[in-house]
Scaffold this active site. Sequence first.
Site, PDB file in Angstrom:
ATOM      1  N   SER A 179       0.817  -1.209   0.000  1.00 18.51           N
ATOM      2  CA  SER A 179       0.000   0.000   0.000  1.00 18.51           C
ATOM      3  C   SER A 179       0.854   1.264   0.000  1.00 18.51           C
ATOM      4  CB  SER A 179      -0.967  -0.040   1.176  1.00 18.51           C
ATOM      5  OG  SER A 179      -1.961   0.934   1.001  1.00 18.51           O
ATOM      6  N   MET A 180       0.792   2.108   1.031  1.00 12.65           N
ATOM      7  CA  MET A 180       1.689   3.270   1.042  1.00 12.65           C
ATOM      8  C   MET A 180       3.153   2.818   1.077  1.00 12.65           C
ATOM      9  SD  MET A 180       0.111   6.362   3.262  1.00 12.65           S
ATOM     10  CE  MET A 180      -1.596   6.931   3.080  1.00 12.65           C
ATOM     11  N   TRP A 204      -0.273   2.277  -3.146  1.00 13.57           N
ATOM     12  CA  TRP A 204      -1.080   3.513  -3.040  1.00 13.57           C
ATOM     13  C   TRP A 204      -0.132   4.694  -3.144  1.00 13.57           C
ATOM     14  CZ3 TRP A 204      -1.446   8.044  -0.400  1.00 13.57           C
ATOM     15  CH2 TRP A 204      -2.701   8.699  -0.360  1.00 13.57           C
ATOM     16  N   ASP A 225      -9.670  -4.418  -4.815  1.00 15.68           N
ATOM     17  CA  ASP A 225      -9.114  -3.378  -3.941  1.00 15.68           C
ATOM     18  C   ASP A 225      -9.973  -2.114  -4.027  1.00 15.68           C
ATOM     19  OD1 ASP A 225      -7.557  -1.500  -2.562  1.00 15.68           O
ATOM     20  OD2 ASP A 225      -5.667  -2.344  -3.293  1.00 15.68           O
ATOM     21  N   HIS A 257      -7.396  -5.267  -0.931  1.00 15.36           N
ATOM     22  CA  HIS A 257      -6.246  -4.432  -0.556  1.00 15.36           C
ATOM     23  C   HIS A 257      -5.347  -5.149   0.444  1.00 15.36           C
ATOM     24  CE1 HIS A 257      -4.011  -0.746  -0.130  1.00 15.36           C
ATOM     25  NE2 HIS A 257      -4.205  -0.711   1.163  1.00 15.36           N
TER      26      HIS A 257
HETATM   27  O1  9J3 Z   1      -1.174   2.165   3.111  1.00 11.03           O
HETATM   28  C1  9J3 Z   1      -2.357   2.126   2.764  1.00 11.03           C
HETATM   29  O2  9J3 Z   1      -3.152   1.227   3.099  1.00 11.03           O
HETATM   30  C2  9J3 Z   1      -2.845   3.286   1.919  1.00 11.03           C
HETATM   31  C3  9J3 Z   1      -4.304   3.348   1.733  1.00 11.03           C
HETATM   32  C4  9J3 Z   1      -4.926   4.385   2.636  1.00 11.03           C
HETATM   33  O3  9J3 Z   1      -5.338   4.089   3.717  1.00 11.03           O
HETATM   34  O4  9J3 Z   1      -5.001   5.654   2.124  1.00 11.03           O
HETATM   35  C5  9J3 Z   1      -5.794   6.557   2.855  1.00 11.03           C
HETATM   36  C6  9J3 Z   1      -5.205   7.911   2.801  1.00 11.03           C
END
Ligand code: 9J3
Length: 310
Positions: A179-180, A204, A225, A257
Amino acid sequence: MQQQARTGAAHRVSTGSPHRRPGRIAGLATAIAAVVGLTTLSGPGAHAADNPYERGPAPTTASIEAVRGPYAVSQTSVSSLSVTGFGGGTVYYPTSTADGTFGAVAISPGYTGTQSSIAWLGPRLASQGFVVFTIDTNTTLDQPDSRGRQLLAALDYLTQSSSVRGRIDGTRLGVMGHSMGGGGSLEAAKTRPSLQAAIPLTPWNLDKTWPEISTPTLIVGADGDTIAPVSSHAEPFYTSLPSALDRAYLELNGATHFTPNTSDTTIAKYSISWLKRFIDNDTRYEQFLCPLPRPSLTIEEYRGNCPHTS
Ligand code: 9J3
Ligand code: ZN
């Protein structure tokens, strides 16, 4: 009963001295075998002689899908108090030093996550012959650009200061993240072109375009996702990579996700193949990447240009 018998046999085998001096005839046989072995190694098709980075036996579909690879794994914890630039973590590494150094990979968790959310990848990848550093970030709310810098700080610590630094080839490094943290692995590759492989998992990022990247990159998306939809994250990230780059897009079928947060054989088998192919230059793994994998029960879609062989 059967188990006792096996234990007994194992004890009998190990009672002899491990370094018995061979007799004259046995010694001659060993010498001949050594010469024959050398001849075989220098002959055509000898992988170990061709590629100094190759580690472990020839792979099979079963070996890359297995929960553990050929190397026994040890682990060591890195306290956040002992490092700067990231939040500490856990290093998973092949226990034996008999095969020389290994490539290394740092892996970042996602927003609000800790290393536990990606811990399954530690032993899964390390047992195939990599030093794997699953990290914590300074805070669980850090954004992708910060996670990218933290992945690089973690690799620097791993290769320069850590207790396992002598086990690592510091020129053969990669990054992964969820994700991030996946967005962070794109940031890290953009910043440090010397990285040999990047694998963002359901990544992300607000930055949708990555034409600056020259590191071979496998982007893994999930068809279901809703947090980082592939249509606005993984797909444009992949499409924006240079078309001549060694790149691939794997979209998981029936996935979310959070699929990268638990043990997943599809993620593992293509991650292992990508890391082996590009961190170790190991073309034995090309068979799993080319021709491109077909859609299946676990693969919604797969795009890529097959690895360039020269
Ligand atoms: O690290 C993530 O799960 C990014 C997705 C997220 O929660 O973005 C919201 C700003
Ligand atoms: Zn961009």
